[in-house]
Design an enzyme around this catalytic site. Structure first.
Site, PDB file in Angstrom:
ATOM      1  N   GLU A   1      19.031 -10.867   9.735  1.00 34.46           N
ATOM      2  CA  GLU A   1      18.102 -10.013  10.472  1.00 34.46           C
ATOM      3  C   GLU A   1      16.813  -9.826   9.707  1.00 34.46           C
ATOM      4  O   GLU A   1      15.718  -9.783  10.299  1.00 34.46           O
ATOM      5  CB  GLU A   1      18.757  -8.653  10.749  1.00 34.46           C
ATOM      6  CG  GLU A   1      17.979  -7.745  11.699  1.00 34.46           C
ATOM      7  CD  GLU A   1      16.996  -6.810  11.002  1.00 34.46           C
ATOM      8  OE1 GLU A   1      16.285  -6.081  11.709  1.00 34.46           O
ATOM      9  OE2 GLU A   1      16.928  -6.810   9.753  1.00 34.46           O
ATOM     10  N   GLU A   2      16.915  -9.697   8.380  1.00 32.05           N
ATOM     11  CA  GLU A   2      15.752  -9.384   7.550  1.00 32.05           C
ATOM     12  C   GLU A   2      14.726 -10.516   7.490  1.00 32.05           C
ATOM     13  O   GLU A   2      13.615 -10.314   7.019  1.00 32.05           O
ATOM     14  CB  GLU A   2      16.203  -9.028   6.127  1.00 32.05           C
ATOM     15  CG  GLU A   2      17.014  -7.737   6.017  1.00 32.05           C
ATOM     16  CD  GLU A   2      16.184  -6.482   6.261  1.00 32.05           C
ATOM     17  OE1 GLU A   2      14.987  -6.602   6.535  1.00 32.05           O
ATOM     18  OE2 GLU A   2      16.742  -5.381   6.168  1.00 32.05           O
TER      19      GLU A   2
ATOM     20  N   HIS B   1      23.156  -5.359  11.631  1.00 27.53           N
ATOM     21  CA  HIS B   1      22.946  -6.459  10.676  1.00 27.53           C
ATOM     22  C   HIS B   1      23.487  -6.091   9.303  1.00 27.53           C
ATOM     23  O   HIS B   1      23.324  -4.966   8.829  1.00 27.53           O
ATOM     24  CB  HIS B   1      21.477  -6.886  10.621  1.00 27.53           C
ATOM     25  CG  HIS B   1      20.552  -6.007   9.851  1.00 27.53           C
ATOM     26  ND1 HIS B   1      20.348  -6.137   8.496  1.00 27.53           N
ATOM     27  CD2 HIS B   1      19.735  -5.003  10.247  1.00 27.53           C
ATOM     28  CE1 HIS B   1      19.458  -5.260   8.094  1.00 27.53           C
ATOM     29  NE2 HIS B   1      19.075  -4.550   9.143  1.00 27.53           N
TER      30      HIS B   1
ATOM     31  N   ASP C   1      20.996   0.482  13.616  1.00 23.67           N
ATOM     32  CA  ASP C   1      20.196   0.156  12.440  1.00 23.67           C
ATOM     33  C   ASP C   1      19.684   1.453  11.824  1.00 23.67           C
ATOM     34  O   ASP C   1      20.078   2.546  12.233  1.00 23.67           O
ATOM     35  CB  ASP C   1      19.031  -0.754  12.858  1.00 23.67           C
ATOM     36  CG  ASP C   1      18.576  -1.691  11.746  1.00 23.67           C
ATOM     37  OD1 ASP C   1      18.579  -1.279  10.565  1.00 23.67           O
ATOM     38  OD2 ASP C   1      18.203  -2.840  12.051  1.00 23.67           O
TER      39      ASP C   1
ATOM     40  N   ASP D   1      19.692   0.001   4.514  1.00 24.87           N
ATOM     41  CA  ASP D   1      19.206  -0.859   5.582  1.00 24.87           C
ATOM     42  C   ASP D   1      19.903  -2.210   5.430  1.00 24.87           C
ATOM     43  O   ASP D   1      19.454  -3.026   4.624  1.00 24.87           O
ATOM     44  CB  ASP D   1      17.685  -1.004   5.482  1.00 24.87           C
ATOM     45  CG  ASP D   1      17.101  -1.958   6.491  1.00 24.87           C
ATOM     46  OD1 ASP D   1      17.801  -2.302   7.464  1.00 24.87           O
ATOM     47  OD2 ASP D   1      15.935  -2.362   6.305  1.00 24.87           O
TER      48      ASP D   1
ATOM     49  N   HIS E   1      13.612  -0.407   2.164  1.00 24.84           N
ATOM     50  CA  HIS E   1      13.293  -1.610   1.394  1.00 24.84           C
ATOM     51  C   HIS E   1      12.962  -1.284  -0.063  1.00 24.84           C
ATOM     52  O   HIS E   1      12.135  -1.969  -0.686  1.00 24.84           O
ATOM     53  CB  HIS E   1      12.180  -2.414   2.052  1.00 24.84           C
ATOM     54  CG  HIS E   1      12.660  -3.221   3.231  1.00 24.84           C
ATOM     55  ND1 HIS E   1      11.961  -4.270   3.760  1.00 24.84           N
ATOM     56  CD2 HIS E   1      13.794  -3.128   3.978  1.00 24.84           C
ATOM     57  CE1 HIS E   1      12.621  -4.782   4.782  1.00 24.84           C
ATOM     58  NE2 HIS E   1      13.749  -4.093   4.927  1.00 24.84           N
TER      59      HIS E   1
END
Length: 338
Positions: free
Chosen positions: A192-193, A60, A215, A162, A301
């Site tokens: 994706e998130e 992603h 990922d 990420d 994140h």
């Protein structure tokens, strides 16, 4: 790898607004595949034609962000989240919008910082009033962290590792991939998130024989971290399970055997929360045997995510071996209990 990862990390591309990062990735891969195209969801596809097993690899390309919901009279912006955003991490950070407008996160007066929530924060873009702010930013505009990549020896620190780290691994594997009988469909997925949305539609479109996500994953090697047997610098991980998927055991074994037979360091990963594109891939149509190769990443994140270059290079090696070797579906994934 350093230059590629820096370029990918620093490119704007929140969920639902992946156009800029998709262009960067397209330019990196277009000369190494037979076909490149996009779809209505914003997924970017790269196809290397073959006559054998149809293999889908998903990484992603979107990142987390915030979306403007209201502009106050004095020009401050109220917002909501796009993906998993922590208000305590946001406080004091710089953000950037697609048009280059930069702002900083401020906070209302709050007696107890433990009660901090997104509705107590605002974005200050330096505007004098609502009219001036509205010339730079509109309702529905999305911002992401505004950070440059930094290198600490073999470690890389930056925002959106990420999953720009996973994108870098897939790009490098495509660039270095030799002849293969497999038909390769590499997909840099959107959104994706916010719920594995791009992988759901792209897997349905391709209907592959087998699926693999690339990922990042959490680590358990920092002070008082949750107990998890993954460390930075000890190799990429072969996922066993997360909250969205139980990886096909024979695919897990296949990846493990490839790593062991080629002296590639690797780790097993059991992630207690969160998921990857494999969560949508394995539930598509009649079910797709799916697995995951992950890059260990600290501080996921946040604007200071950290990965290890050796882990990434070893992930490229493992992914290339997987793509180069013929996948005999009837032998590896027989639909029988024998």
């Amino acid at each position: 790898m350093k230059d590629l990862l820096k370029k990918l990390s620093e490119t704007y591309g929140p969920a639902g607004r992946e156009e800029q990062i998709a262009r960067v990735i397209r330019d990196e891969i277009k000369d190494h595949v037979d076909e490149v195209y996009t779809d209505n969801m914003g997924n970017l596809y790269a196809v290397k034609k073959g006559y054998g097993t149809k293999v889908m690899i998903a990484a992603h390309m979107d990142e987390i962000g915030v979306i403007v919901t209201y502009i106050e009279e004095k020009g401050f912006l109220r917002f909501s989240n796009v993906g998993g955003v922590n208000p305590h991490v946001l406080l004091g950070q710089r953000l950037i919008f697609a048009n280059g407008t930069v702002g900083t996160i401020g906070m209302e007066k709050l007696d107890d910082i433990k009660k901090l929530s997104l509705d107590k924060l605002y974005i200050d873009i330096g505007a004098k009033d609502r009219e001036e702010a509205a010339k730079k930013v509109k309702i529905g505009d999305v911002a992401t962290y505004h950070r440059n990549v930094e290198f600490a020896d073999n470690r890389v620190i930056g925002k959106a590792m990420d999953n720009r780290a996973g994108c870098a691994v897939l790009i490098k594997a495509i660039q270095e991939l030799g002849q293969t009988s497999n038909e390769i469909h590499a997909v840099f997925t959107a959104q994706e998130e916010v719920g594995l949305r791009g992988s759901r539609t792209s897997t349905y479109r391709i209907n592959p024989d087998i699926g693999l996500a690339v990922d990042v994953t959490l680590t358990g090697d920092t002070p008082e971290a949750p107990k998890m047997d993954v460390s930075l610098g000890k190799g990429p991980t072969v996922k066993v399970k997360d909250a969205s998927v139980i990886c096909h055991p024979r695919l897990k074994d296949l990846l493990s055997d490839l790593a062991e037979n080629n002296q590639i360091p690797y780790q097993y990963e059991v992630l207690l929360a969160g998921g990857t594109d494999a969560g949508a891939m394995h539930l598509t149509k009649e079910g797709i045997p799916s697995g995951v190769i992950s890059v260990p990443c600290r501080y996921v994140h946040t604007p200071g995510e950290m990965v290890d270059l050796d882990d990434m290079q070893n992930a490229v090696k493992l992914l290339k071996l997987f793509l180069e070797n013929p996948v005999e579906m009837d032998k590896i994934f027989p639909c029988t209990l024998d």
